[in-house]
Design a protein around this motif. Structure first.
Motif, mmCIF file in Angstrom:
data_model
loop_
_atom_site.group_PDB
_atom_site.id
_atom_site.type_symbol
_atom_site.label_atom_id
_atom_site.label_comp_id
_atom_site.label_asym_id
_atom_site.label_seq_id
_atom_site.Cartn_x
_atom_site.Cartn_y
_atom_site.Cartn_z
ATOM 1 N N ASP A 117 0.857 -1.196 0.000
ATOM 2 C CA ASP A 117 0.000 0.000 0.000
ATOM 3 C C ASP A 117 0.893 1.246 0.000
ATOM 4 O O ASP A 117 1.648 1.480 0.950
ATOM 5 C CB ASP A 117 -0.898 -0.015 1.235
ATOM 6 C CG ASP A 117 -1.995 1.045 1.187
ATOM 7 O OD1 ASP A 117 -1.736 2.162 0.671
ATOM 8 O OD2 ASP A 117 -3.096 0.758 1.679
ATOM 9 N N LYS A 118 0.787 2.030 -1.049
ATOM 10 C CA LYS A 118 1.613 3.234 -1.184
ATOM 11 C C LYS A 118 1.419 4.182 -0.013
ATOM 12 O O LYS A 118 2.352 4.890 0.395
ATOM 13 C CB LYS A 118 1.280 3.931 -2.506
ATOM 14 C CG LYS A 118 2.023 5.224 -2.761
ATOM 15 C CD LYS A 118 1.625 5.802 -4.111
ATOM 16 C CE LYS A 118 2.215 7.170 -4.353
ATOM 17 N NZ LYS A 118 1.839 7.707 -5.683
ATOM 18 N N ARG A 119 0.225 4.217 0.560
ATOM 19 C CA ARG A 119 -0.033 5.116 1.686
ATOM 20 C C ARG A 119 0.823 4.745 2.890
ATOM 21 O O ARG A 119 1.298 5.628 3.625
ATOM 22 C CB ARG A 119 -1.516 5.083 2.058
ATOM 23 C CG ARG A 119 -2.436 5.641 0.980
ATOM 24 C CD ARG A 119 -3.893 5.346 1.269
ATOM 25 N NE ARG A 119 -4.161 3.903 1.256
ATOM 26 C CZ ARG A 119 -5.374 3.362 1.406
ATOM 27 N NH1 ARG A 119 -6.426 4.179 1.592
ATOM 28 N NH2 ARG A 119 -5.544 2.060 1.382
ATOM 29 N N VAL A 120 1.043 3.466 3.105
ATOM 30 C CA VAL A 120 1.894 3.033 4.218
ATOM 31 C C VAL A 120 3.347 3.416 3.951
ATOM 32 O O VAL A 120 4.045 3.908 4.845
ATOM 33 C CB VAL A 120 1.756 1.516 4.439
ATOM 34 C CG1 VAL A 120 2.725 1.044 5.527
ATOM 35 C CG2 VAL A 120 0.322 1.162 4.823
ATOM 36 N N LEU A 138 -2.224 9.046 7.107
ATOM 37 C CA LEU A 138 -2.106 8.068 6.030
ATOM 38 C C LEU A 138 -2.259 6.641 6.559
ATOM 39 O O LEU A 138 -2.894 5.788 5.907
ATOM 40 C CB LEU A 138 -0.749 8.228 5.331
ATOM 41 C CG LEU A 138 -0.608 9.442 4.410
ATOM 42 C CD1 LEU A 138 0.857 9.674 4.053
ATOM 43 C CD2 LEU A 138 -1.426 9.249 3.140
ATOM 44 N N LEU A 139 -1.702 6.359 7.729
ATOM 45 C CA LEU A 139 -1.837 5.031 8.304
ATOM 46 C C LEU A 139 -3.297 4.718 8.652
ATOM 47 O O LEU A 139 -3.787 3.605 8.413
ATOM 48 C CB LEU A 139 -0.961 4.905 9.561
ATOM 49 C CG LEU A 139 0.546 4.814 9.320
ATOM 50 C CD1 LEU A 139 1.297 4.932 10.635
ATOM 51 C CD2 LEU A 139 0.905 3.501 8.635
ATOM 52 N N ASN A 167 -4.860 1.634 14.324
ATOM 53 C CA ASN A 167 -4.630 1.027 15.635
ATOM 54 C C ASN A 167 -3.227 0.438 15.772
ATOM 55 O O ASN A 167 -2.917 -0.235 16.750
ATOM 56 C CB ASN A 167 -5.660 -0.072 15.887
ATOM 57 C CG ASN A 167 -7.062 0.496 16.020
ATOM 58 O OD1 ASN A 167 -7.241 1.587 16.553
ATOM 59 N ND2 ASN A 167 -8.053 -0.238 15.523
ATOM 60 N N GLY A 168 -2.393 0.690 14.790
ATOM 61 C CA GLY A 168 -1.004 0.242 14.885
ATOM 62 C C GLY A 168 -0.627 -0.748 13.801
ATOM 63 O O GLY A 168 -1.486 -1.360 13.150
ATOM 64 N N GLY A 228 2.862 5.016 15.520
ATOM 65 C CA GLY A 228 2.076 3.800 15.640
ATOM 66 C C GLY A 228 2.623 2.595 14.908
ATOM 67 O O GLY A 228 1.923 1.587 14.760
ATOM 68 N N ILE A 229 3.874 2.672 14.455
ATOM 69 C CA ILE A 229 4.488 1.538 13.764
ATOM 70 C C ILE A 229 5.558 0.939 14.675
ATOM 71 O O ILE A 229 6.495 1.626 15.098
ATOM 72 C CB ILE A 229 5.119 1.951 12.429
ATOM 73 C CG1 ILE A 229 4.063 2.521 11.484
ATOM 74 C CG2 ILE A 229 5.819 0.749 11.779
ATOM 75 C CD1 ILE A 229 4.636 3.047 10.174
ATOM 76 N N THR A 230 5.401 -0.348 14.977
ATOM 77 C CA THR A 230 6.381 -1.054 15.798
ATOM 78 C C THR A 230 7.298 -1.867 14.900
ATOM 79 O O THR A 230 6.824 -2.647 14.065
ATOM 80 C CB THR A 230 5.678 -1.993 16.796
ATOM 81 O OG1 THR A 230 4.828 -1.226 17.650
ATOM 82 C CG2 THR A 230 6.703 -2.748 17.634
#
Length: 501
Positions: free
Chosen positions: A285-288, A341-342, A349-350, A378-380
């Motif tokens: 997904d380009k948004r990610v 974007l996420l 929610n992560g 929010g990215i682990t």
């Protein structure tokens, strides 16, 4: 178009320790009483056979110094004549005619004639490593017209061929010398190898047949250090004369006395890329992908890793490429935009991703910083440090078993790797592929505009995380002159070296 990641085989340096000499006479070049100029480097060549190993450390020592090519890439990234005095291209782009310099001689004294050039190019394109075969893949036949004229017939036009002929793929080897190229290179350059101690050093001496310029420095030694700290100390103590590339930019302040040192700064082809697996579920997904880049403060990252040396990039293009344009500001640091974007992509929610990086200092340091910044949006990241090169090559480069990684690429004009959907990024964009094909095979006067379009696609598509361009920082003791400012090829070019001390 499966070009090999040169860096993956380049950083294999071992500690500085004595080894037995591979020189048949057993004599090292500095036994003559003529003290060599010592060049410190961190990546030691595992072999000197430039035809069978892609390690950049081999080309660093041998390209232009020991081995010569038809064309040469100068310090500005421009092509100049070397073994070929001139060349012509047919109107249809399918034939190149090279006129060799009749004065050219190998170190053995044998002439660098058309037969020797043809034999080398045929061997390189048929029996060379993967990157060499790819770069010379457009050549259909190599024909000897007369003793000083070589004709290349192509299967399709190739606007990049002249550049590749100035790289390792185009080296011309003496066919009259039957030695093991792994220890005894046989070229026509101004230097010859007199001693090779794997993991320790390579000694060069002025060639007795130096044909177009005689070196002003008759002996040079490349000395290898696994750790940049003793490398830096060796210059300060006078044990070495040149740091080929300052591996610890934080140490730059130690060399500010112009009466003792000269600092040469420039740019490189060395793009540090946060590779994104485009086939990974989330990263497809380009948004990610865009969110990740908005979450990273690349300017502060570069400051932390390189002490602010280098430059930000927005695509796989360094400033010395003719199609360069500044795209670094297209994805600014904007954590709020990253969160939006996420959420839009369904990860409000992560999100958890695997970051698998090689055990190289810039990569592991960058990973720690990026992990902290991505956590804020929010990215682990689950980070795994892989032994380099073996484990990283297997897991990331070969099997694409990763989400994110960080590694530097310094093969010149390696933007074309993005046109290979099987490359470890797994990036598959038909529009980009068509543009690269057009640039390589279409009208020569449209190459730069076409490649600019291709570079913009990589930026707009967020095909990967283009972090920064490594700096080129060479430090010498006072009196050393004649070294280039930029790294436009893999060569550490000694042909203009002079010691005025």
């Amino acid at each position: 178009m499966g070009f090999f990641l040169t860096l993956c085989l380049a950083v294999t340096a071992t500690g500085c320790s004595p080894h037995s000499s591979s020189n048949e006479s057993g004599a090292s070049s500095n036994e003559s009483g003529d003290k060599p100029v010592v060049v410190a480097a961190t990546a030691a060549p595992p072999t000197l056979d430039i035809t069978q190993n892609a390690a950049a450390a081999i080309a660093q020592v041998l390209l232009y110094n020991v081995y010569e090519t038809l064309t040469k890439i100068d310090d500005n990234g421009d092509l100049k004549p070397l073994l070929a005095r001139s060349w012509q291209q047919s109107p249809d782009g399918l034939t190149y005619t090279f006129h060799l310099d009749p004065a050219a001689r190998f170190a053995s004294g044998a002439p660098v004639d058309a037969k020797a050039v043809a034999a080398s190019l045929d061997n390189n394109r048929r029996n060379g490593i993967a990157v060499t075969k790819a770069q010379l893949g457009s050549i259909k036949t190599v024909r000897v017209k007369d003793s000083h004229t070589v004709v290349l017939n192509l299967s399709h036009p190739d606007n990049f061929l002249l550049f590749y002929l100035g790289c390792s793929a185009g080296v011309v080897i003496d066919p009259t010398v039957k030695t093991d190229l792994a220890t005894h290179p046989a070229g026509s350059g101004p230097y010859v190898v007199t001693d090779f101690r794997p993991g320790h050093s390579v000694d060069l001496a002025s060639s007795p047949q130096a044909w177009h310029l005689k070196p002003r420095v008759s002996h040079v030694q490349f000395l290898y250090f696994a750790d940049p700290t003793p490398e830096t100390a060796a210059l300060m103590s006078g044990d070495v004369d040149i740091l080929s590339d300052l591996a610890t930019p934080q140490a730059l302040s130690r060399f500010q006395d112009p009466s003792r040192y000269d600092v040469i700064t420039g740019t490189t082809n060395y793009e540090v890329v946060m590779g994104m697996n485009n086939q990974s579920k989330a990263l497809s997904d380009k948004r990610v992908r865009r969110a990740i880049m908005h979450a990273i403060d690349r300017k502060n990252l570069m400051k932390a890793v390189t002490n602010g040396q280098g430059s930000l990039i927005g695509s796989m293009v360094p400033p010395t490429d003719p199609w360069y344009e500044d795209l670094a500001g297209k994805l600014p640091y904007d954590p709020d935009q990253a969160r939006r974007l996420l959420k839009e992509a369904g990860y409000g929610n992560g999100l958890s991703l695997r970051m698998r990086v090689p055990t190289l200092p810039y990569a592991t340091t960058s990973a720690r910083i990026i992990s902290s910044e991505l956590k804020q949006v929010g990215i682990t990241l689950v980070t795994d440090e892989l032994e380099f090169p073996a484990r990283w090559l297997d897991a990331v480069y070969t099997r694409a078993d990763y989400d994110l990684t960080i590694v530097g690429h310094f093969e010149p004009r390696d933007i074309v790797n993005w046109a290979n959907p099987d490359y470890y990024w797994r990036y598959d964009n038909p529009q980009f592929q068509k543009l690269v094909t057009k640039a390589m095979t279409g009208p020569a006067n449209e190459v730069n505009d076409t490649m600019k379009q291709a570079a913009r696609i990589l930026n707009d598509d967020v095909s990967g995380g283009f972090l920064y361009l490594m700096p080129k920082t060479t430090v010498t003791r006072a009196g050393i002159t004649g070294l280039g400012h930029n790294a436009t090829s893999l060569s550490f070019d000694l042909t203009g070296l002079e010691d005025k001390a």
